[in-house]
Enzyme design. Sequence first.
Site, PDB file in Angstrom:
ATOM      1  N   SER A  70     -14.463   7.949  13.387  1.00  0.00           N
ATOM      2  CA  SER A  70     -14.766   6.765  12.828  1.00  0.00           C
ATOM      3  C   SER A  70     -13.420   5.827  13.247  1.00  0.00           C
ATOM      4  CB  SER A  70     -14.046   7.164  11.516  1.00  0.00           C
ATOM      5  OG  SER A  70     -15.092   7.484  10.792  1.00  0.00           O
ATOM      6  N   ASN A 150     -27.682   6.781  13.697  1.00  0.00           N
ATOM      7  CA  ASN A 150     -27.363   7.587  13.527  1.00  0.00           C
ATOM      8  C   ASN A 150     -28.296   7.841  12.981  1.00  0.00           C
ATOM      9  OD1 ASN A 150     -25.648   5.303  12.757  1.00  0.00           O
ATOM     10  ND2 ASN A 150     -25.605   7.119  10.232  1.00  0.00           N
ATOM     11  N   CYS A 323     -22.727   9.833   4.802  1.00  0.00           N
ATOM     12  CA  CYS A 323     -21.828   8.926   4.305  1.00  0.00           C
ATOM     13  C   CYS A 323     -22.234   7.777   3.261  1.00  0.00           C
ATOM     14  CB  CYS A 323     -21.243   7.373   5.841  1.00  0.00           C
ATOM     15  SG  CYS A 323     -20.965   8.825   6.900  1.00  0.00           S
TER      16      CYS A 323
END
Length: 395
Positions: A70, A150, A323
Site C-alpha cells: 500500500s 488480486n 480489504c
Amino acid sequence: MVYADNAATTKTCSAAQQAMLNAMEQFWGNPSSLHTPGQQAKEALQTAREAVARAIGAQPREIYFTSGGSEADNQAIVSAAKFGARRGKKHLITTAIEHHAVLHTMDQLSKEGFEVTLVPVDESGIVKVEDVAAAIREDTALVSIMYANNEIGTIQPIAEIGALCRERKIPFHTDAVQAVGHLPIDVDAQNIDMLSLSGHKFHGPRGVGALYVRRGTPLLTFIHGGAQERGFRAGTENLPAIMGMAAALEDACAHMEENDAHAAGLRDALIEKLSAIPHSALNGDRERRLPGNVNFCFEGIEGESLLLLLDDKGIAASSGSACTSGSLDPSHVLLAIGRPHEVAHGSLRLTLDRDNTMEDVETIAAATTEVVEYLRNMSPVWKALQRGERNYVIQ
Ligand SMILES: *Cc1c(COP(=O)(O)O)cnc(C)c1O
C-alpha cells in the site's frame, strides 16, 4: 484447516522465519550507526536489497523499502502526479480493477484537482492495450496498471503497456504485489518504471514491501525524517522484516517453476470440479490467470454465508478482496467485468499455493458443492429462479 486464501496473505515460510531470527540475533544494530554492529546491519540491509533487486531484474539502488504494498503504491502514484503537475500534466490513467491502495489514492488526487481515467476491462478481466493508448493525452503524468489482479487473478499485458508508455514518454507504474515471487518479472525487458511489491504475498512477513524506481524516474520523499533509503523514506529500517522478505523472495524465485506448475494443476482441477455446480461461472480469463487463483460466482446465494459455512467445515476462503470484506458493496472488480450486482454478491475466491494438495482441492470442491446446494434450498431468490419467476443471470 485447509487454507485457500493465499491472495490475502501467505504463511511465513521457514527461510523467512530463519532470516528474521538471524536479523534479531546478529544484525540488531542501527544501519545508520558508524560502529561495528551498525555497519554489520548496514551490510545485511544491502544484501537484502541486492536479493530483492535481482528478483525483478533491477539494480540495488533502484529499490526502496517500504511498510508494504500500500505504501509503495501511494508513494509511486503521488510522486508521479506531483512531478507531472509541476509541468502542467494533471491527468492520470489506471484501470477499474485496481487494488484500493491504487484506486483510493487516485480518488484522493482527483479531489486535489487531478483528472483520472479508469480504463475498462473486457468481460475476461483483461485490459486492452488499445484502450490504454486511446486514454493517453498530452497532459498524462502517469499510467498505473496492476500486473495481476488480486481477486480474479487475471494477468495484464504489462510488457506491451510498458512499451507503449516508453514510446509516449509517460512514466509507467505497476502494482505487482500479486505477481512478484509468482511470475517471472524483468523491469527492463517489460519497460516498467516503477513497481510495488509486498513481502506477505510470497511467504514473507507483513508490514514490509518495496518500491522499485528506475534510475532517472523522479521520486518524492513520502515520509520525512532521517536519510534512510537514500533520503526518500525516513525511519530506521525494519531489518528483520526486510531480511525475512528477501529470504522469502529468493526462495520463491528459486522454486517458481515447480511451485507454479503445482498450483496451476490444483487450480485447474478445482475449476473443473466447481464448474459442475449448476448456474456457476468462473470469473476472469481461463488462461491468463495466476497459477493458484480460482474465483466463481454462484447464482442465488450470498457470498458471506458461503464463507462462514465453509469456515465451519475447516476451509479458509474469501469472497474477494480481504480489504472489502466486511463491507456490503459487491466487488468493484466483478462489477467491472460485467457481473450484475445480484450475482457479484455470490462470489467465492479460493487462492491455492505451493502448500496446498490435491486432497485440499477435493475437500474444497465437496464442501462448496454441498454448501451451495444447502444455501440455495433456503434462498427465496433461488426458488423464484426455479419457478421461472426470475431469469437466471448465469446459465
Ligand atoms: C495485498 C495487496 C496490496 C497491499 O499490500 P500490503 O502490503 O498489504 O499493504 C496492494 N495491491 C495488491 C494487488 C495486493 O494484493
